[in-house]
Design a protein around this motif. Structure first.
Motif, PDB file in Angstrom:
ATOM      1  N   THR A  31     -36.291  37.633  -9.277  1.00 50.50           N
ATOM      2  CA  THR A  31     -36.730  38.386 -10.465  1.00 50.50           C
ATOM      3  C   THR A  31     -36.141  39.786 -10.542  1.00 50.50           C
ATOM      4  OG1 THR A  31     -38.695  39.180  -9.317  1.00 50.50           O
ATOM      5  CG2 THR A  31     -38.904  37.113 -10.554  1.00 50.50           C
ATOM      6  N   GLN A  32     -35.157  40.081  -9.688  1.00 46.62           N
ATOM      7  CA  GLN A  32     -34.581  41.421  -9.644  1.00 46.62           C
ATOM      8  C   GLN A  32     -33.081  41.372  -9.887  1.00 46.62           C
ATOM      9  OE1 GLN A  32     -35.902  43.132  -5.917  1.00 46.62           O
ATOM     10  NE2 GLN A  32     -38.007  42.524  -6.331  1.00 46.62           N
ATOM     11  N   THR A  33     -32.490  42.540 -10.104  1.00 49.64           N
ATOM     12  CA  THR A  33     -31.060  42.610 -10.382  1.00 49.64           C
ATOM     13  C   THR A  33     -30.393  43.712  -9.566  1.00 49.64           C
ATOM     14  OG1 THR A  33     -31.394  44.150 -12.217  1.00 49.64           O
ATOM     15  CG2 THR A  33     -31.352  41.794 -12.763  1.00 49.64           C
ATOM     16  N   ILE A  34     -29.065  43.625  -9.529  1.00 50.12           N
ATOM     17  CA  ILE A  34     -28.206  44.673  -8.983  1.00 50.12           C
ATOM     18  C   ILE A  34     -27.394  45.174 -10.166  1.00 50.12           C
ATOM     19  CG2 ILE A  34     -26.386  45.276  -7.342  1.00 50.12           C
ATOM     20  CD1 ILE A  34     -27.159  42.649  -5.827  1.00 50.12           C
ATOM     21  N   ASP A  35     -27.685  46.358 -10.655  1.00 54.64           N
ATOM     22  CA  ASP A  35     -27.020  46.872 -11.866  1.00 54.64           C
ATOM     23  C   ASP A  35     -27.033  45.828 -12.990  1.00 54.64           C
ATOM     24  OD1 ASP A  35     -26.568  49.352 -10.801  1.00 54.64           O
ATOM     25  OD2 ASP A  35     -24.413  49.108 -10.539  1.00 54.64           O
ATOM     26  N   ASN A  36     -28.196  45.217 -13.203  1.00 55.62           N
ATOM     27  CA  ASN A  36     -28.455  44.246 -14.268  1.00 55.62           C
ATOM     28  C   ASN A  36     -27.726  42.910 -14.080  1.00 55.62           C
ATOM     29  OD1 ASN A  36     -30.069  43.751 -16.520  1.00 55.62           O
ATOM     30  ND2 ASN A  36     -28.325  43.981 -17.893  1.00 55.62           N
ATOM     31  N   ALA A  37     -27.284  42.611 -12.866  1.00 46.69           N
ATOM     32  CA  ALA A  37     -26.668  41.322 -12.561  1.00 46.69           C
ATOM     33  C   ALA A  37     -27.426  40.674 -11.402  1.00 46.69           C
ATOM     34  CB  ALA A  37     -25.201  41.503 -12.185  1.00 46.69           C
ATOM     35  N   ASP A  38     -27.317  39.354 -11.285  1.00 47.18           N
ATOM     36  CA  ASP A  38     -28.004  38.623 -10.216  1.00 47.18           C
ATOM     37  C   ASP A  38     -27.404  38.890  -8.842  1.00 47.18           C
ATOM     38  OD1 ASP A  38     -29.647  37.445 -12.102  1.00 47.18           O
ATOM     39  OD2 ASP A  38     -28.411  35.643 -12.261  1.00 47.18           O
ATOM     40  N   SER A  39     -26.106  39.248  -8.827  1.00 52.07           N
ATOM     41  CA  SER A  39     -25.430  39.419  -7.555  1.00 52.07           C
ATOM     42  C   SER A  39     -24.274  40.411  -7.687  1.00 52.07           C
ATOM     43  CB  SER A  39     -24.890  38.068  -7.056  1.00 52.07           C
ATOM     44  OG  SER A  39     -23.968  37.539  -7.976  1.00 52.07           O
ATOM     45  N   LEU A  40     -23.736  40.770  -6.547  1.00 54.05           N
ATOM     46  CA  LEU A  40     -22.578  41.653  -6.480  1.00 54.05           C
ATOM     47  C   LEU A  40     -21.596  41.018  -5.504  1.00 54.05           C
ATOM     48  CD1 LEU A  40     -21.103  44.430  -6.900  1.00 54.05           C
ATOM     49  CD2 LEU A  40     -22.442  45.261  -4.964  1.00 54.05           C
ATOM     50  N   VAL A  41     -20.361  40.824  -5.946  1.00 55.35           N
ATOM     51  CA  VAL A  41     -19.323  40.256  -5.092  1.00 55.35           C
ATOM     52  C   VAL A  41     -18.397  41.374  -4.638  1.00 55.35           C
ATOM     53  CG1 VAL A  41     -17.388  38.639  -4.948  1.00 55.35           C
ATOM     54  CG2 VAL A  41     -19.423  38.038  -6.289  1.00 55.35           C
ATOM     55  N   VAL A  42     -18.244  41.513  -3.336  1.00 52.49           N
ATOM     56  CA  VAL A  42     -17.314  42.487  -2.767  1.00 52.49           C
ATOM     57  C   VAL A  42     -16.027  41.718  -2.483  1.00 52.49           C
ATOM     58  CG1 VAL A  42     -16.910  44.157  -0.927  1.00 52.49           C
ATOM     59  CG2 VAL A  42     -19.247  43.738  -1.741  1.00 52.49           C
ATOM     60  N   SER A  43     -14.953  42.076  -3.192  1.00 53.89           N
ATOM     61  CA  SER A  43     -13.720  41.297  -3.085  1.00 53.89           C
ATOM     62  C   SER A  43     -12.464  42.163  -2.964  1.00 53.89           C
ATOM     63  CB  SER A  43     -13.583  40.365  -4.291  1.00 53.89           C
ATOM     64  OG  SER A  43     -13.562  41.115  -5.490  1.00 53.89           O
ATOM     65  N   THR A  44     -12.634  43.441  -2.705  1.00 52.25           N
ATOM     66  CA  THR A  44     -11.510  44.344  -2.505  1.00 52.25           C
ATOM     67  C   THR A  44     -11.463  44.734  -1.034  1.00 52.25           C
ATOM     68  OG1 THR A  44     -11.728  45.200  -4.752  1.00 52.25           O
ATOM     69  CG2 THR A  44     -10.471  46.539  -3.188  1.00 52.25           C
ATOM     70  N   ALA A  45     -10.321  44.538  -0.396  1.00 49.08           N
ATOM     71  CA  ALA A  45     -10.187  44.821   1.029  1.00 49.08           C
ATOM     72  C   ALA A  45     -10.679  46.227   1.368  1.00 49.08           C
ATOM     73  CB  ALA A  45      -8.736  44.647   1.463  1.00 49.08           C
ATOM     74  N   TYR A  46     -11.499  46.311   2.389  1.00 49.59           N
ATOM     75  CA  TYR A  46     -12.065  47.546   2.926  1.00 49.59           C
ATOM     76  C   TYR A  46     -12.998  48.279   1.956  1.00 49.59           C
ATOM     77  CZ  TYR A  46      -8.853  46.790   6.752  1.00 49.59           C
ATOM     78  OH  TYR A  46      -8.177  46.242   7.813  1.00 49.59           O
ATOM     79  N   ALA A  47     -13.438  47.606   0.917  1.00 49.01           N
ATOM     80  CA  ALA A  47     -14.353  48.230  -0.044  1.00 49.01           C
ATOM     81  C   ALA A  47     -15.710  48.499   0.599  1.00 49.01           C
ATOM     82  CB  ALA A  47     -14.539  47.328  -1.264  1.00 49.01           C
ATOM     83  N   SER A  48     -16.400  49.477   0.031  1.00 50.32           N
ATOM     84  CA  SER A  48     -17.779  49.743   0.448  1.00 50.32           C
ATOM     85  C   SER A  48     -18.600  50.072  -0.795  1.00 50.32           C
ATOM     86  CB  SER A  48     -17.850  50.891   1.448  1.00 50.32           C
ATOM     87  OG  SER A  48     -17.424  52.095   0.859  1.00 50.32           O
ATOM     88  N   TYR A  49     -19.885  49.743  -0.719  1.00 51.68           N
ATOM     89  CA  TYR A  49     -20.820  50.038  -1.796  1.00 51.68           C
ATOM     90  C   TYR A  49     -22.100  50.581  -1.181  1.00 51.68           C
ATOM     91  CZ  TYR A  49     -17.924  47.273  -4.958  1.00 51.68           C
ATOM     92  OH  TYR A  49     -16.891  46.793  -5.708  1.00 51.68           O
TER      93      TYR A  49
END
Length: 102
Positions: free
Chosen positions: A71-89
């Motif tokens: 019932t919750q979101t991440i920035d109004n989405a169900d999920s967040l995909v990390v797909s950039t090498a060495y990315a951080s959030y």
């Protein structure tokens, strides 16, 4: 001096649920994708913050998936995909939903 908790996840740890003691969640997807489940925002409480980081530099090949509770979101989405090498959030909760700072 405050010590911040660091944990490194691999495919063997997947799926993993973020804990209240987590601050930096490093991920190595060298051997495959890693799924991370976010706990309920209301349980973690307003202001809880943590960082997810692609430590292995291979999430462009095998993604890191952060999944919000049903019932919750991440920035109004169900999920967040990390797909950039060495990315951080950096993510935080307001006690209702989850949000990305960077």
């Amino acid at each position: 001096m405050t010590t911040l908790n660091h944990r490194t996840l691999t495919i063997q740890d997947s799926p993993y649920t973020v804990q209240s003691s987590d601050y930096i969640v490093g991920v190595d997807t060298t051997n495959g994708a890693v799924n991370i489940d976010l706990p309920s925002a209301s349980v973690m409480g307003p202001g809880f913050t943590f960082i997810v980081k692609d430590e292995g530099g291979r999430c462009h090949v095998a993604n890191i998936l952060l999944q919000a509770p049903v019932t919750q979101t991440i920035d109004n989405a169900d999920s967040l995909v990390v797909s950039t090498a060495y990315a951080s959030y950096q993510l935080y909760t307001n006690g209702i939903n989850w949000f990305v700072l960077d």
